[in-house]
Design an enzyme around this catalytic site. Structure first.
Site, PDB file in Angstrom:
ATOM      1  N   GLY A 174      -4.420  -1.334   9.736  1.00  0.00           N
ATOM      2  CA  GLY A 174      -4.486  -1.385  11.181  1.00  0.00           C
ATOM      3  C   GLY A 174      -3.762  -0.217  11.817  1.00  0.00           C
ATOM      4  O   GLY A 174      -3.883   0.016  13.024  1.00  0.00           O
ATOM      5  N   ASP A 229      -3.076  -8.693   2.607  1.00  0.00           N
ATOM      6  CA  ASP A 229      -2.111  -9.775   2.822  1.00  0.00           C
ATOM      7  C   ASP A 229      -2.311 -10.527   4.130  1.00  0.00           C
ATOM      8  O   ASP A 229      -1.647 -11.542   4.349  1.00  0.00           O
ATOM      9  CB  ASP A 229      -0.681  -9.217   2.809  1.00  0.00           C
ATOM     10  N   ASN A 278      -6.591  -9.653   9.006  1.00  0.00           N
ATOM     11  CA  ASN A 278      -7.445  -8.483   9.248  1.00  0.00           C
ATOM     12  C   ASN A 278      -7.960  -7.859   7.962  1.00  0.00           C
ATOM     13  O   ASN A 278      -8.731  -6.903   8.009  1.00  0.00           O
ATOM     14  CB  ASN A 278      -6.709  -7.439  10.093  1.00  0.00           C
ATOM     15  N   LYS A 329     -12.337  -3.883   8.657  1.00  0.00           N
ATOM     16  CA  LYS A 329     -12.130  -3.127   7.422  1.00  0.00           C
ATOM     17  C   LYS A 329     -13.313  -3.287   6.458  1.00  0.00           C
ATOM     18  O   LYS A 329     -13.608  -2.384   5.674  1.00  0.00           O
ATOM     19  CB  LYS A 329     -10.845  -3.574   6.732  1.00  0.00           C
ATOM     20  N   ASP A 341      -4.656  -2.322   1.696  1.00  0.00           N
ATOM     21  CA  ASP A 341      -3.905  -2.384   2.931  1.00  0.00           C
ATOM     22  C   ASP A 341      -2.519  -1.773   2.673  1.00  0.00           C
ATOM     23  O   ASP A 341      -2.104  -1.621   1.514  1.00  0.00           O
ATOM     24  CB  ASP A 341      -3.779  -3.854   3.353  1.00  0.00           C
ATOM     25  N   LEU A 342      -1.798  -1.440   3.740  1.00  0.00           N
ATOM     26  CA  LEU A 342      -0.472  -0.833   3.582  1.00  0.00           C
ATOM     27  C   LEU A 342       0.652  -1.850   3.799  1.00  0.00           C
ATOM     28  O   LEU A 342       1.231  -2.348   2.840  1.00  0.00           O
ATOM     29  CB  LEU A 342      -0.324   0.357   4.531  1.00  0.00           C
ATOM     30  N   ASP A 343       0.969  -2.172   5.046  1.00  0.00           N
ATOM     31  CA  ASP A 343       2.107  -3.050   5.321  1.00  0.00           C
ATOM     32  C   ASP A 343       1.888  -4.448   4.754  1.00  0.00           C
ATOM     33  O   ASP A 343       0.851  -5.073   4.962  1.00  0.00           O
ATOM     34  CB  ASP A 343       2.325  -3.149   6.836  1.00  0.00           C
TER      35      ASP A 343
END
Length: 265
Positions: free
Chosen positions: A44, A213, A216, A190, A9-11
């Protein structure tokens, strides 16, 4: 050496406190790519919003975007796309909500919003990606990858309950943050996108490392043989993925630290 798939994931996970890639993270991912491992982002965020991070790395990266609605290859080729049924998208667009709740739509090429919300653009300062304000009557409901409501948690809770009551498994409902209610077609998340990617690469799930984190990320982490939950994660996430390992905070480049430990970089 067995090639692994490393998906993050990114953020709140791979990105630092400034919503950017830390130099230490860039160096780590490049080293793993040089060793023959596969890399993927899973967010997302919109696909176009994620490209700037991939370009900074300069290595092949698959992109799972819009919470699994879209899967792109390292060459930008669209490998899969799953949209909401048009009638459901139109119903979600028309759903009554408080004036403070912003309605967002992610389509293949653009991010639409029902009214200006400059604060949201701070999350995209490093990518330059932005929204277009739309009028509800200009849409036919086609080609919507996700509907996103952004607002106070108590207002979103009412919308969530209504959506679940009306549509059940016809829609996949989750949160990316406490004030971001995300709705995709049933079965879109995902995890299902990750399974499609593993199949295309010929990599077994036990050779997949995943990092996340928030809620999702649940299905993605549940699928991965080596799942990792950030120290700053949503308090319910670890309980949803019991086999996951807790690692450092995203602001302290926790993903890079774990990868360096795991692969001896």
């Amino acid at each position: 050496m067995t090639p692994h798939l490393i998906v993050s994931d990114l953020d709140g996970t791979l990105l630092d406190a400034n919503h950017d890639l830390h130099p230490h993270t860039i160096e780590t991912l490049r080293a793993l790519a040089d060793r023959g491992h596969h890399l993927a982002f899973a967010s997302g965020r919109h696909f176009r919003d994620m490209l700037a991070f991939r370009e900074r790395l300069g290595v092949p990266i698959h992109v799972i975007s819009t919470n699994g609605a879209y899967l792109h290859g390292p060459d930008d080729r669209l490998l899969s796309a799953r949209h909401l049924e048009a009638e459901l998208a139109l119903e979600l667009i028309a759903m009554e909500r408080h004036d403070s709740v912003r309605l967002n739509l992610y389509r293949e090429e653009e991010w639409l919003i029902d009214a200006a919300e400059p604060r949201l653009l701070a999350y995209h300062a490093h990518t330059g990606f932005g929204y277009r304000i739309f009028e509800p009557d200009e849409l036919d409901g086609e080609g919507v990858g996700k509907v996103l409501y952004i607002g106070e948690p108590e207002r979103l809770a009412g919308l969530e309950a209504l959506v679940r009551e009306r549509h059940g498994e016809r829609l996949h409902v989750t949160y990316s943050t406490v004030n971001s209610l995300e709705i995709m077609a049933g079965g879109v998340n995902k995890g299902t996108a990750l399974q499609a990617l593993l199949d295309s690469l010929g990599v077994e799930s036990r050779h997949c490392l995943a990092f996340g984190d928030n809620l999702n990320d649940t299905e993605m982490l549940a699928l991965a043989g080596e799942a990792h939950v950030m120290a700053n994660a949503h308090p319910e996430l670890a309980g949803r993925v019991p086999h996951a390992r807790s690692i450092g905070h995203h602001a302290e480049v926790g993903v890079a630290a774990r990868l360096r430990e795991r692969f001896g970089i």
